[in-house]
Design an enzyme around this catalytic site. Structure first.
Site, mmCIF file in Angstrom:
data_model
loop_
_atom_site.group_PDB
_atom_site.id
_atom_site.type_symbol
_atom_site.label_atom_id
_atom_site.label_comp_id
_atom_site.label_asym_id
_atom_site.label_seq_id
_atom_site.Cartn_x
_atom_site.Cartn_y
_atom_site.Cartn_z
ATOM 1 N N ASP A 1 -36.879 -8.301 -52.263
ATOM 2 C CA ASP A 1 -37.911 -8.215 -51.231
ATOM 3 C C ASP A 1 -37.263 -7.542 -50.024
ATOM 4 O O ASP A 1 -36.555 -8.182 -49.245
ATOM 5 C CB ASP A 1 -38.416 -9.616 -50.890
ATOM 6 N N GLY B 1 -37.572 -6.159 -46.625
ATOM 7 C CA GLY B 1 -38.415 -6.182 -45.446
ATOM 8 C C GLY B 1 -37.855 -5.317 -44.333
ATOM 9 O O GLY B 1 -36.984 -4.473 -44.547
ATOM 10 N N ASN B 2 -38.347 -5.539 -43.136
ATOM 11 C CA ASN B 2 -37.936 -4.714 -42.002
ATOM 12 C C ASN B 2 -36.562 -5.075 -41.459
ATOM 13 O O ASN B 2 -35.889 -4.226 -40.869
ATOM 14 C CB ASN B 2 -38.972 -4.840 -40.875
ATOM 15 N N ASP C 1 -45.980 -6.453 -49.427
ATOM 16 C CA ASP C 1 -45.561 -7.844 -49.281
ATOM 17 C C ASP C 1 -46.762 -8.755 -49.075
ATOM 18 O O ASP C 1 -46.817 -9.865 -49.625
ATOM 19 C CB ASP C 1 -44.549 -8.000 -48.147
#
Length: 253
Positions: free
Chosen positions: A19, A21-22, A115
């Site tokens: 996963d 993400g930012n 997401d």
């Protein structure tokens, strides 16, 4: 309640789930459908060095499933490490209008963050027939509503806690930012407390207000700030830290 060991399915023997993400890369390894290990790497970490070492103890990995919201550069890096470097086939999740009983509100599925979509798939899988309020408390705070029939009713995107604090520091004179986690929603007694507790209460109020629009909703919290926000929410809620990765198996099933 913390649901870190939520049930997942996997047809392959050993599966790596990512996963991206930012601000960080979450990872976990499934063996015969059971979670055997996981963690996260920050953007500042050396993924090329650390990720292969982390995975080495799990032996042969058959497949990698990936949720990616952080852009093409991150995809290129991950492909070079996972596919090119380790020889593991990769599947990247892409939102679609309807899957596993979940139909999204967006006309253009590609405009919905993957997401958010994966979290909705997992939430509806956990709680069919119930209204779901799904909140990712990360760099941005996203909130989505999925009804009992799996219809995505829409959502909100607002700045996350750190982003709200940083905005005050950047745009207001003479404010000193103390970027410390707090679970206290009481009135602040100095400027730093007022900022930290104020942004926390704002996030909690958004969640409370939306949850109260429905009868007996399920409120699911994920993301790095979920525990802070959980402490200030009045409605019943549960932590699902790996909800995005739980949705990955459903995306390809």
């Amino acid at each position: 309640m913390n649901h870190e060991n939520s049930p997942v399915t996997a047809k392959e023997e050993n599966v790596l789930e990512l996963d991206a993400g930012n601000t960080r890369l979450k990872w976990r390894v499934l063996q015969s459908g059971q979670v055997r290990g996981g963690g996260f790497l920050l953007k500042s970490d050396s993924w090329r060095e650390r990720l292969p070492r982390l995975l080495d103890r799990f032996g042969m990995i058959d497949l990698a499933r990936v949720s990616l919201v952080s852009g093409t550069r991150t995809e290129t890096v991950l492909r070079s490490i996972i596919s090119d470097g380790l020889g593991i086939p990769m599947l990247f999740a892409r939102p679609c209008r309807s899957r596993h009983g979940v139909s999204i509100a967006y006309e253009d599925a590609s405009r919905l963050g993957v997401d958010r979509w994966l979290a909705m798939l997992a939430a509806h899988h956990y709680y069919p027939g119930r209204v779901k309020v799904i909140v990712d408390c990360g760099t941005a705070l996203t909130l989505d509503i999925v009804d009992g029939q799996g219809r995505h009713l829409g959502g909100f995107i607002v700045p996350g806690l750190s982003m709200m604090r940083q905005s005050l520091q950047m745009n207001t004179a003479d404010l000193t930012l103390v970027d410390e986690a707090t679970k206290n929603g009481n009135l602040g007694k100095n400027t730093q407390e007022c900022i930290g507790r104020g942004v926390l209460v704002m996030a909690a109020a958004l969640i409370d207000k939306q949850a109260r629009r429905y009868d007996d909703p399920v409120v699911l919290l994920a993301g790095g700030d979920a525990e802070q926000i959980e402490a200030c929410i009045d409605v019943n809620c549960a932590l699902y830290k790996d909800i995005v990765m739980d949705g990955l198996a459903l995306a390809f099933d």
